[in-house]
Every structure is written in C-alpha cells, then in structure tokens.
Design a protein around this motif. Structure first.
Motif, mmCIF file in Angstrom:
data_model
loop_
_atom_site.group_PDB
_atom_site.id
_atom_site.type_symbol
_atom_site.label_atom_id
_atom_site.label_comp_id
_atom_site.label_asym_id
_atom_site.label_seq_id
_atom_site.Cartn_x
_atom_site.Cartn_y
_atom_site.Cartn_z
ATOM 1 N N GLN A 266 -0.076 -6.305 -3.572
ATOM 2 C CA GLN A 266 -0.312 -7.736 -3.409
ATOM 3 C C GLN A 266 -0.371 -8.420 -4.634
ATOM 4 O OE1 GLN A 266 -1.471 -5.832 -0.769
ATOM 5 N NE2 GLN A 266 -0.380 -7.343 0.842
ATOM 6 N N VAL A 267 0.141 -9.507 -4.615
ATOM 7 C CA VAL A 267 0.343 -10.307 -5.787
ATOM 8 C C VAL A 267 0.178 -11.753 -5.358
ATOM 9 C CG1 VAL A 267 1.771 -11.069 -8.023
ATOM 10 C CG2 VAL A 267 2.019 -8.687 -6.958
ATOM 11 N N ALA A 268 -0.546 -12.539 -6.289
ATOM 12 C CA ALA A 268 -0.622 -14.057 -5.857
ATOM 13 C C ALA A 268 -0.011 -14.904 -7.232
ATOM 14 C CB ALA A 268 -1.845 -14.472 -5.533
ATOM 15 N N ARG A 269 0.887 -15.759 -6.766
ATOM 16 C CA ARG A 269 1.283 -16.505 -8.197
ATOM 17 C C ARG A 269 1.074 -18.144 -7.809
ATOM 18 N NH1 ARG A 269 6.452 -18.354 -9.832
ATOM 19 N NH2 ARG A 269 6.713 -18.241 -11.911
ATOM 20 N N ARG A 270 0.928 -18.615 -8.702
ATOM 21 C CA ARG A 270 0.935 -20.449 -8.660
ATOM 22 C C ARG A 270 1.940 -20.944 -8.917
ATOM 23 N NH1 ARG A 270 -4.131 -22.366 -12.095
ATOM 24 N NH2 ARG A 270 -3.414 -24.442 -11.215
ATOM 25 N N PRO A 271 2.171 -22.046 -8.464
ATOM 26 C CA PRO A 271 3.787 -22.912 -9.036
ATOM 27 C C PRO A 271 3.692 -23.062 -10.539
ATOM 28 C CG PRO A 271 2.726 -23.815 -7.153
ATOM 29 C CD PRO A 271 1.757 -22.773 -7.545
ATOM 30 N N SER A 272 2.413 -23.237 -11.290
ATOM 31 C CA SER A 272 2.210 -23.146 -12.742
ATOM 32 C C SER A 272 2.442 -21.933 -13.520
ATOM 33 C CB SER A 272 0.822 -23.813 -12.940
ATOM 34 O OG SER A 272 -0.321 -23.179 -12.602
ATOM 35 N N GLY A 273 2.675 -20.749 -12.669
ATOM 36 C CA GLY A 273 2.928 -19.507 -13.414
ATOM 37 C C GLY A 273 1.796 -18.426 -13.320
ATOM 38 N N GLU A 274 0.607 -18.677 -13.297
ATOM 39 C CA GLU A 274 -0.342 -17.855 -13.161
ATOM 40 C C GLU A 274 -0.392 -17.024 -12.110
ATOM 41 O OE1 GLU A 274 -4.130 -19.519 -12.102
ATOM 42 O OE2 GLU A 274 -5.256 -17.825 -12.513
ATOM 43 N N SER A 275 -0.574 -15.544 -12.208
ATOM 44 C CA SER A 275 -0.510 -14.713 -11.294
ATOM 45 C C SER A 275 -1.691 -13.707 -11.191
ATOM 46 C CB SER A 275 0.731 -13.902 -10.998
ATOM 47 O OG SER A 275 1.037 -13.094 -12.349
ATOM 48 N N VAL A 276 -2.052 -13.112 -10.351
ATOM 49 C CA VAL A 276 -2.943 -12.174 -10.405
ATOM 50 C C VAL A 276 -2.564 -10.922 -9.142
ATOM 51 C CG1 VAL A 276 -5.204 -13.517 -10.656
ATOM 52 C CG2 VAL A 276 -4.440 -13.149 -8.320
ATOM 53 N N VAL A 277 -3.068 -9.552 -9.697
ATOM 54 C CA VAL A 277 -2.655 -8.735 -8.795
ATOM 55 C C VAL A 277 -3.949 -7.860 -8.006
ATOM 56 C CG1 VAL A 277 -0.539 -8.120 -9.909
ATOM 57 C CG2 VAL A 277 -2.715 -6.914 -10.627
ATOM 58 N N TYR A 278 -3.796 -7.485 -6.871
ATOM 59 C CA TYR A 278 -4.659 -6.654 -6.174
ATOM 60 C C TYR A 278 -4.430 -5.218 -6.641
ATOM 61 C CZ TYR A 278 -6.393 -10.706 -3.504
ATOM 62 O OH TYR A 278 -6.738 -11.885 -3.291
ATOM 63 N N PRO A 279 -5.330 -4.337 -6.246
ATOM 64 C CA PRO A 279 -4.933 -2.773 -6.700
ATOM 65 C C PRO A 279 -3.933 -2.309 -5.549
ATOM 66 C CG PRO A 279 -7.305 -3.137 -5.902
ATOM 67 C CD PRO A 279 -6.927 -4.561 -6.123
ATOM 68 N N VAL A 280 -3.027 -1.375 -6.021
ATOM 69 C CA VAL A 280 -2.293 -0.981 -5.119
ATOM 70 C C VAL A 280 -2.956 -0.271 -3.817
ATOM 71 C CG1 VAL A 280 -1.783 1.071 -6.378
ATOM 72 C CG2 VAL A 280 -0.067 0.253 -4.950
ATOM 73 N N VAL A 281 -2.254 -0.339 -2.682
ATOM 74 C CA VAL A 281 -3.106 0.290 -1.589
ATOM 75 C C VAL A 281 -2.130 1.217 -0.925
ATOM 76 C CG1 VAL A 281 -4.625 -1.672 -1.093
ATOM 77 C CG2 VAL A 281 -2.338 -1.605 0.038
ATOM 78 N N GLU A 282 -2.770 2.056 0.082
ATOM 79 C CA GLU A 282 -1.818 3.074 0.805
ATOM 80 C C GLU A 282 -1.731 2.370 2.110
ATOM 81 O OE1 GLU A 282 -2.744 7.326 0.670
ATOM 82 O OE2 GLU A 282 -1.700 7.653 2.820
ATOM 83 N N THR A 283 -0.514 2.618 2.785
ATOM 84 C CA THR A 283 -0.179 2.023 4.071
ATOM 85 C C THR A 283 0.240 3.376 4.913
ATOM 86 O OG1 THR A 283 2.073 1.251 3.694
ATOM 87 C CG2 THR A 283 0.377 -0.208 3.179
ATOM 88 N N VAL A 284 -0.201 3.185 6.101
ATOM 89 C CA VAL A 284 0.076 4.262 6.677
ATOM 90 C C VAL A 284 0.856 3.639 8.403
ATOM 91 C CG1 VAL A 284 -0.719 6.276 8.605
ATOM 92 C CG2 VAL A 284 -1.880 5.696 6.460
#
Lengths: 374, 374
Positions: B188-206
């Motif tokens: 998961q990643v979030a990104r603003r129009p102004s360019g800032e982004s943050v990431v969540y830890p990678v997760v396992e999906t089943v």
C-alpha cells in the motif's frame, strides 16, 4: 433489517457514534435540536426533545432510544417507556444524572465513598454546613449544570444568595465539602440491560477553568489497589443505579489515598474520548453495543499510554480546515477528532488523541497538536 | 466551510471513507448508483457514473472528486478535468488501472519487475506465447475484470477462443506467464498531488477462488530487503503513473526471492483493510488526506500483527444482525466491519480485523470470528 438506534440530541457525542454504527451495520438515527448540528449526517428528524409528541414520533421509528445528553425531561422518558419503547439509560437511572441531590442521596444509600454533602434550602443552612467544614464548600444547582456551570466555590453563604432567591418552593441547593484532592480521576463503565458490565482502566483527568482539558490513560502511577477500587465503585454505581450504556464516574483522589465520587454522566463522556484510539473498543462503539443489548467489547489498551487533549475555542484567525493542514504536517501520528462546530472561545470543537509507549512523549505530542488550533 | 470530497460510487469503499471524513471534519458526498447502497448514509445524489452530465452536476458541488471504483469512463473523467475540477486519481493515472495492457506496457517502460507478458490479438499469437512459456499462461481481458473475473489459466489457445471471438477490431487480450510464486503480497502506498508519498509495510494476501480471503500484516518472515524492495516498487509505480490517493500493488513472491507486479488498484483496497485497526492511519483516512492534498498520516503499526479475514457470502440461515451478537459474544476483541449488503454466496459483506502480539493467535481469532457469519 438493521437494528435502528435512535439518538436524542445531535451534539458531538451523537456525531462520534456514527462511525462505529456504520462499522457494525447499525442504523443510527438522530433527533436533532436544529439543522446543521454536529451529528447532522445521521439526523432524520429535527425537533424539541422536551416535546413528548416530537420524541414519540421519532421513537416510533427505532428499536432503541439513547441520548447525546441528559436533558430529556422525565415525563418524556416515561411516556416512551409507557409506549413500550426500549430507552437506555432509562428514566429511573437518568434521574440520578439529572439531579445531583438525588444522586448524592442514592450513592449514600449504596455506601459509595463521596464528599460530605447536604441539601440546603436556605443561606442559614448553607452557613451551618460551611462552618462545620472549615468555612468553605462547593455549592451546586442540582439540575442543568455542566462544564463548571452551576457550580461555585464559596466561603460565605451570601455568595450563593442569588441562587437561593431563584429557588422554587420546596427546592434546594446541594453543598459539598471542598475535597483536598491531589488529582481528579475518571472511571468508565459499560453495562447492558441484561446486566453484563465491563470497565476501562481508571484515567487521570486534568481540568482547567472547570472544563476537562486533558486525559491520561491509564492514570499515571495508579496502584493496583486504586485501579481495583475505582473499577469496583464504577460497577457498584452502574449496578446500583441501573445504568445501561456508558457511565462515566468522575472521582477525586485524596492525599490519604481515598477516592470520592464527584460527578456522574450516563453517556459517552469527554473523559473517555481517549478510548477511540487507545482501547480495542472505543466508548462510542461500547455505548451502542450496550444500549442495543449486544455483547460488550474488549476494553484492553492498544498501547501503554493514550493521551487526549481537547481543542477548546478553536482557531483564532483561521478556519478549522486551515489548521487541519498544520496539525497533519507537524503531527502525523496525532488522531484529530472534530465536531463540525464553529469555533468560539471556550467551546469544545474537537480533540486530539495520541497513543504511545512513553507518557511524556505522548503528552507533548498531543498538547503540541492541540496547540495548532489556538 | 468544510472541504467537500465527492466520491463516485457508493460501495463499501465509499462507506468506509465516511468514518474518517466525520472525524476529520471533511464533508463527504457520494454519487450512488442506486438507492440503498453500502454508502447510502453519505449519498447526496443518485445517477449513472457513465453519464457525463450526471457526474458534472455532482462534481460542481464538491472541491475534489475521488472514487469507490475504477470504472468511470475516461471521457467523463476528462470532461471534469476540462471543467477545472480536481480529480484524484486523475484520468492519466486511472487509465493504467482501467486497462491491464496499458499498465503492463507502462510498467515495462518504468523497468518495474513483472511477469513476462504479451498483447495477443489472435489464438495463434497466444499459442506462440504459451509454447514459449512451458505450455501454460494466464489470459486476461484488459478491461472490466475484478475478483478473478476476466482471468483464466489456460494450457491451450482454444481455452480463450470465445474471448477472441468477442474482441472488437483492434482490441487484444493480455497473456502473462504463470508465475511459480510461493505467496502473494500487497504493497500500500499513498501519494498526494503535491508529490509526498508514504508506504505501509508489505503484507501477505491469501486468495481463495481468485478472491482475497485473508491478509497478514506485516508479511510474516519478510526480510528487510523484501520490505524495502516492495516499498520501492510501490513508490516507483505511484510516482511513475502519477497516482494520487491510495495505490495497492498486488505482488507475487517467487521461490528465488523476486517480487513481480501482479495487479494495481488506485483506491483503498481489500488488501489494506487491516490498516483500519492495525495502523495509526488507516487507508481510508489516508486516501481522504491524499486526495484532499492534506499532509499524510503515520503508517506505523498499532500492534506487532494485524490480521484481516473477509466475511464472504455472509450468514446462511440468519441475519447479519443475529450473527453480530454471536461474534461479539465469542470474540470481544475482534473488530467487525460490515458493508450493509444482503448476504449471497461469494459476496464480500464485511470483514474482521484482529490485532495482537502473536500472529497465530490473531489468525485463529480472526478466522473464528469470521466463521461466526457462515
């Protein structure tokens, strides 16, 4: 069909019930005092909660009635009960939150520790109480007070003369000893109609100008005994007064390690807002579960510490939205809760919750975040 | 006046934006496909999201437009942009989520690791690809697929014959190598129009039957390198495709420790639901912050582990409300999220989040809680 929960009153407490209602799939409906109130999103009716027919019409469309505040008159509550509507908390419990003299008398019957108090009908009776308690005391109007209103510290019966003048025949004031407390605490309890109850850890509340300013959860340095005694008092009151839903018990802690009951609230309360982010089950979800007679949720903490700081008054020279940008920029871990209210001096327009492993850090972060709104 | 966020589509993703919007004081308005949808509470308009005038009228009353799904046609999106309306994610980003062939080509340009793939216009071209990749492959319709629909594992070009027959002139199918993955992950990643982004830890999906069943956060046993590579890929895609709002990158992890991009979603995604209870800032709050171009929130975990289990199909012989009582009774620490949808086989009608210190306990608790709805 989803269970329909009707909330009388559209202030911030009703507003904060919306999120958990949506999560749990409960159909929340609010009877608002006016258009554009804090809980507007869930408002399905607008009207006067003192008018029995208005409230009856609203209540006919829901499965259970609960409250944003404690001001619905007894005759309205009793009309609903007579109609066969589930009302939580019910009128027999709510009267103890509506009348502080009734509350004191009932707690005395239950043997719950509380300050010395007296029902006083005249300045002379008040003066006698003051003379017997070091010359000072706290005078309260039994009804209608909140956030320090209707409460006055006096050292002379004349200080309460105007309140006596306004008393109707047969009415009285409440006077309480001025407790030499070292700090104030609050105990949250939830209780279902079927009798199940759960307690939250006792918290420390910091008041400024008679209004709750900060809450630290759990109460720093609380001994196991203090935690146990506070929880026991909370459960005894919930049980003894037949409270359903959330109960907040405001407490004084004295320098000789006693705790004495100050005030009661039979609804989610400012002293429990920390639980939205600091506990597995927040007090607003818990209130909905309790009044719907659903099994209660886990009250465990999500982090060692949770700190709540109120946003009082709100922005001086900017909008709430502009300040939101600032607080998010400077405090990415602060949880911002807003009430959709126009800022004015002293008005609670939101609060900040911060959770963490270190109390000092959490307090600093929460205060700094709230200060972004000054 | 509060910032007005318009959401096109009234499914459960729009519904789950309501709670953080209320908390933050954002004015959320939903364009619903119909009456009685999942996000009904915030619906202010009902209409067809494919009709440019309907969407224009809705968009004229909000400050920013975002989405519950990725199906709004490009011409509608571009009409909004031409009107000067803020649209996040914008059409230039969304087209990569709307068309898997465009996505594959763009990721190739960016040098992002992905399975071998080809654009195939005929069974002959498909057969050549299969012959070159061990005789098997995954055929996908570039548009309109979700939850396993429009995806078929084939070992012969004839298996996709009907899809070729239905292709319009100039269109093609996507074929990808069948990746010998050991597990699936999501970033998961979030990104603003102004360019800032943050990431969540990678997760396992089943996945079960092509549908997400469980998510474990963070991905158990993930090395620091894996966490770093997944985050870097997520940020590269968000940046490279100009995504604004939440981005979910579904990934394959191979037995030789490579990770390859499977699918993209430019919105809050099932693989990020754990964050509602497991992270300081849940993905729905984060999406609102990002599309409103507000500073992004802390993505730290609230507990060592968070587990999400979908409630698929829902109760067989009881209402959701009746099952709510059961799950609350047996699992007081499970967080129940419901979508206000009628249960039917295979339909996602809610999910359970459990957080805790022990992964096995959390998985057991979340599965047991979800099983109360079977």
């Amino acid at each position: 069909m989803a269970l329909r929960i009707g909330v009388i009153g559209a202030g911030q407490l009703a507003r904060m019930m919306i999120a958990p209602a949506v999560e749990l799939g409960l159909d929340i409906r609010v009877l608002a005092e006016d258009e554009g109130m804090s809980a507007q999103l869930a408002a399905t009716a607008v009207g006067d909660y003192r008018d029995v027919e208005t409230v009856r019409r609203f209540a006919a469309e829901v499965d259970v009635v609960t409250f944003d505040h404690e001001h619905v008159p007894q005759e309205v509550l009793r009309a609903l009960v007579a109609d066969g509507i589930a009302v939580h908390p019910g009128p027999d419990a709510l009267r103890f939150a509506q009348d502080k003299l009734e509350m004191r008398a009932r707690l005395a019957d239950l043997g719950v520790p509380q300050p010395d108090w007296a029902r006083v009908e005249s300045p002379e009776a008040l003066q006698s109480f003051l003379d017997a308690h070091g010359g000072r005391g706290v005078v309260k109007t039994p009804r209608g007070g909140y956030d320090g209103k209707g409460v006055r510290v006096v050292d002379n019966a004349q200080d309460a003369a105007e309140w006596f003048d306004r008393l109707e025949s047969g009415d009285a004031l409440l006077v309480e000893e001025l407790v030499p407390f070292v700090r104030e605490l609050a105990q949250q309890v939830a209780r279902r109609p079927s009798g199940e109850s759960v307690v939250y850890p006792v918290v420390e509340t910091v008041q400024r100008g008679g209004v709750c300013a900060e809450v630290l959860s759990p109460a720093p340095g609380a001994s196991e005994k203090l935690i146990e005694v506070a929880a026991r008092i909370g459960r005894e009151i919930a049980e003894g007064l037949g409270v359903t839903g959330m109960l907040a018990v405001e407490l004084f802690e004295t320098d000789d390690e006693r705790i004495l009951v100050n005030e009661l609230a039979m609804r989610p309360h400012n002293s429990g807002h920390w639980s939205q982010d600091g506990a597995i089950t927040g007090q607003f979800e818990q209130h909905l579960r309790a009044v719907a007679d659903l099994p209660l949720g886990d009250t465990s903490l999500r982090a060692p510490w949770a700190v709540m700081v109120n946003i009082l008054g709100g922005p001086q020279n900017a909008t709430m939205g502009e300040r939101l940008d600032t607080v998010m920029q400077k405090h990415p871990s602060a949880k911002v809760h807003t009430y959709g209210k126009d800022p004015r001096p002293g008005r609670k327009v939101g609060h900040i919750n911060v959770t963490g492993d270190d109390l000092d850090d959490a307090v600093y972060e929460a205060r700094s975040a709230a200060a972004c709104f000054e």
